[in-house]
Scaffold this active site. Sequence first.
Site, PDB file in Angstrom:
ATOM      1  CG  ASP A 190      -0.214   0.113   2.507  1.00  0.00           C
ATOM      2  OD1 ASP A 190       0.959  -0.297   2.559  1.00  0.00           O
ATOM      3  OD2 ASP A 190      -0.808   0.627   3.462  1.00  0.00           O
TER       4      ASP A 190
ATOM      5  CG  ASP B 197       8.131  26.321  -8.961  1.00  0.00           C
ATOM      6  OD1 ASP B 197       8.656  25.598  -8.102  1.00  0.00           O
ATOM      7  OD2 ASP B 197       7.428  25.873  -9.870  1.00  0.00           O
TER       8      ASP B 197
ATOM      9  NE  ARG C  15       3.277  23.724 -10.030  1.00  0.00           N
ATOM     10  CZ  ARG C  15       2.860  24.910 -10.462  1.00  0.00           C
ATOM     11  NH1 ARG C  15       1.619  25.312 -10.228  1.00  0.00           N
ATOM     12  NH2 ARG C  15       3.679  25.709 -11.119  1.00  0.00           N
ATOM     13  CG  ASP C  16       3.754  17.314 -10.102  1.00  0.00           C
ATOM     14  OD1 ASP C  16       3.309  18.485 -10.143  1.00  0.00           O
ATOM     15  OD2 ASP C  16       3.461  16.462 -10.942  1.00  0.00           O
ATOM     16  CD  GLU C  17       6.816  23.490 -11.812  1.00  0.00           C
ATOM     17  OE1 GLU C  17       5.618  23.263 -11.908  1.00  0.00           O
ATOM     18  OE2 GLU C  17       7.452  24.115 -12.682  1.00  0.00           O
TER      19      GLU C  17
ATOM     20  CG  ASP D 157       9.337  31.730 -10.925  1.00  0.00           C
ATOM     21  OD1 ASP D 157       9.698  31.716 -12.105  1.00  0.00           O
ATOM     22  OD2 ASP D 157       8.406  31.028 -10.495  1.00  0.00           O
TER      23      ASP D 157
ATOM     24  CD1 TRP E 238      12.676  30.854 -16.014  1.00  0.00           C
ATOM     25  CD2 TRP E 238      11.767  32.437 -17.298  1.00  0.00           C
ATOM     26  NE1 TRP E 238      11.318  30.912 -15.736  1.00  0.00           N
ATOM     27  CE2 TRP E 238      10.745  31.866 -16.507  1.00  0.00           C
ATOM     28  CE3 TRP E 238      11.432  33.474 -18.174  1.00  0.00           C
ATOM     29  CZ2 TRP E 238       9.414  32.281 -16.580  1.00  0.00           C
ATOM     30  CZ3 TRP E 238      10.103  33.889 -18.240  1.00  0.00           C
ATOM     31  CH2 TRP E 238       9.118  33.304 -17.455  1.00  0.00           C
TER      32      TRP E 238
ATOM     33  CD  GLU F 245       1.624  28.848 -10.890  1.00  0.00           C
ATOM     34  OE1 GLU F 245       0.784  28.060 -10.398  1.00  0.00           O
ATOM     35  OE2 GLU F 245       2.528  28.471 -11.642  1.00  0.00           O
TER      36      GLU F 245
HETATM   37  C1  BGC Z   1       6.733  27.363 -12.786  1.00  0.00           C
HETATM   38  C2  BGC Z   1       7.045  28.843 -12.907  1.00  0.00           C
HETATM   39  C3  BGC Z   1       8.117  28.975 -13.946  1.00  0.00           C
HETATM   40  C4  BGC Z   1       7.442  28.577 -15.220  1.00  0.00           C
HETATM   41  C5  BGC Z   1       8.262  28.751 -16.443  1.00  0.00           C
HETATM   42  C6  BGC Z   1       6.113  26.958 -14.066  1.00  0.00           C
HETATM   43  O1  BGC Z   1       5.772  25.630 -14.091  1.00  0.00           O
HETATM   44  O2  BGC Z   1       5.941  27.113 -11.688  1.00  0.00           O
HETATM   45  O3  BGC Z   1       7.213  29.441 -11.730  1.00  0.00           O
HETATM   46  O4  BGC Z   1       8.752  30.193 -13.996  1.00  0.00           O
HETATM   47  O5  BGC Z   1       6.976  27.237 -15.136  1.00  0.00           O
HETATM   48  O6  BGC Z   1       7.500  28.588 -17.535  1.00  0.00           O
END
Ligand code: BGC
Length: 886
Positions: free
Chosen positions: A134, A478, A482-484, A491, A549, A754
């Site tokens: 599980d 960022d 979430r999955d980031e 940013d 960026w 965001e």
């Molecule tokens: C992030 C942003 C980032 C952007 C770039 C997103 O998924 O959360 O903060 O700058 O992608 O395109």
Amino acid sequence: MTPLTPFDLRCEHLAEARGLNTSVPRFGWALAGDGQDRRQTAYRIVVAFADGDRVLWDSGKVASGETQLIAYSGPPLPSDAALAWTVTVWDEADRPSGPAAPALLFTGIKHEEWQAQWIARYFVLPAGREVPADTIYDNRWQARPADYLRRSFELAERPVRATLYVTALGLYEAYLNGERVGADVMAPGWTDYHRRVEYQVHDVTALVRDGGNVLGAILGEGWYSGRVGHNQRRAGNHYGGRPALLCELRLHYADGRVETVASDADWQTRQGPICYSDFLMGEQYDARLELDGWATSPGELPGWQPVEVFVPDPAAPLVEAARVQPAREVAVLPARFLRLARSGAAIFDLQQNIAGYVRLAVTAASGDRFVIRHAEMLDADGELYVANLRHAVATDIFIAAGRGRETFKPRFTFHGFRYVEVTLPPGRTPDSVTLEGIAIQTDTPVTGEIETGSALVNRLVSNIFWSQRDNFLSVPTDCPQRDERYGWTADAQVFWKTAAYTMDCAAFLTKWMLDIADGQSPDGAFPDVAPTKPLNPYRLTPQPGAPGWGDAPIIMAWQHWLAYADRELLETYYPAFERWMEHIARANPDFVRRNAVYNNYGDWLSIGPASDRALVATAYWHHIADLMERIAGVLGRRADAARHAQLARCIREAFAQAFIGPDGRLSGDTQTAYLLALDFGLLAPEHRQAAAQRLVALIREAGGHLQTGFLGVRHLCPVLTDIGRPDLAVDLLLKDTYPSWGFSIRHGATTIWERWDGWTPERGFQSANMNSFNHYAYGSVGEWIWSRIAGIDTDPAAPGYRGILMRPLFEERLGHVRARYRSHRGDIESVWTFQGKDDVVWTVRIPPGCTARIGLPRGWRRVDGDATHEAPALASGHHQLHLRRS
Ligand code: BGC
């Protein structure tokens, strides 16, 4: 008057440097003093061994007003030393301060001095141990129990000093004789582990004993082998397949002998109560599997197996001293019971969106299971809204051992959340658990406090603060939920000036710039996220180098210079900056940045009409060419400065040709287009006026609302102020109709969203594909609140706040402003209060050795003693000014 007081001692920007990567560390301090026009005339730095008073370096009395970044110039610094340093300063009347409270300084060990070896659990699971089914949420992620490692050793006598050097590929917690070593969390932090990893230094003298000792560690996966990011096919094992430990305990004896206990083949390993732990998945802890005595009982323990001496692949990373403060638990928030979910689970509210985890305290039966879910928002039914977490499961599970009062908090995961849902074992009520939220962040010292007469502005300032806190975890991310959770560079660059008001970011950026430089492609492109992993064929994000960026390192290094007068980043990365400039120029020979080579996000997440991406990109190119001219100037590279100035001229001309229409309008005709063109100095005087008017008209046409995305938003209020419409800037600041900062606040935001339309009454939640409620980019309005509302700003003519630009906007709608900023040189204050409609009392504090240039808002004049239209420059000390609107 009393002598000056030095305080806030820093070495390499850290209150306690724990390990050095340089043989010439730099020292600095802040000053406080009463009266006016105070200054330091001399200093004396003394560096001594911490465990005695043997002096290593005594600078002697040096006639100088300098308080920042003074280089060590004593004999070579020994490795593995614990030092303490202090400073005495003399004031304008040659009165000494007395030595400041000493600061600790550990010299650390160099890469080649490590005796330890990387160790890890053998890949094969021990017979009989299966991963519980599980715990596997999807077939792309394999739940793995955390590894416990230990080594027991005998000491004939107690050492006079014991220092632990420790790091991991993965995450670790170290233990000595049962005590947790230090209070860092998520150590050693994130770097490109194929290139380098940072180690931590802990004084463990008090924990060592004669006789039997046990040194142990628990390893988690973290950024190394756990899941980070949104590429589901490659979401885990970014840098390697299993975590590994490197540690070395150095024991110093009274007779000068040094003994070492290091990670090597003599260690043993076992798996225990942490069934799995992962940033995105969460952690499952089964207290019934606790390994009693694993960290306290010397000698052999049953069930432990030898470790494997591990050679990291593809290359052993450089092992370097931490350049940044550690991440720590920085705040504890009580959780209030809110309601029962449809499922019967209990929902709690922290009333603040945080990054971290909860601590759960319960009295339960053996095998009782508590499932803890996390969310930033509730949906329309009052249930946890988790769709925006995407693949992040963000669920912790605690299984009780049934041993009286038990507490649980996860070790190697964190979540972004305000709401917590706890599924309780049958028959239990919400009041049978005690729940607290624990916020974690890289412990960058808080430097700014600001309070106004507007509740909305105060909330906005708080939301900015929390979004920074929640996203400054080893690197500026960022979002934490979430999955980031990547270190996205745009940013960060739009937010950097704001960030440096709120917290001391000098060490934080010094470390992150290295991550960015490590990620630069062979063709010069800077990465869009850092750290990344260029040695691997799969980067963390598909492509580097987007305009805004890739430009970030130049912009942030310049802000670092302005805020801290530290040339180091400019000097070190100048060649990398040049490669980036060449990368852009190669692809755009006609000086219009139409070819972004890889990627162009434009004015990301703007609303209303989209900006012309080539225009935004070209404006940014001009901006960094302009900054490169200034950087070359600071570094004394005259020919380079001229070359960059020439480039900027060419870009300006090409910009006019390509983007300014016969009617003076910019292509795309968006707020962001005019904002960038005006703020980056792209327009000739005859076009400026028209652009300013068009910007004002566009805001009016949008019903008095903004329409900018990540790149435009930072310039809104500053540009409106510069073009003589501060009233419009304040309108935007105070708006609470959609879209505005106030709109999110009116709907309960405790962090920066965001998206402007993350949630609206008409449409509910924006697409769950990308809808974080904790992204700091739109918080970049903070710099204008600080620099123009409070009126505390850097002065390029005297960076590092030696010169302070004070240009407040007295705005009746705010009533008053109280701002205090702890600069590296000392405390700066600006407090203004309306007294009636047209009178303001403004008090200002300027640190010793600093001066302020004053700029009064249009229509205001001084009516106190030295009444003049333009207030004069102010010397250090406390001043009170009376101002009247005419
Ligand atoms: C992030 C942003 C980032 C952007 C770039 C997103 O998924 O959360 O903060 O700058 O992608 O395109």
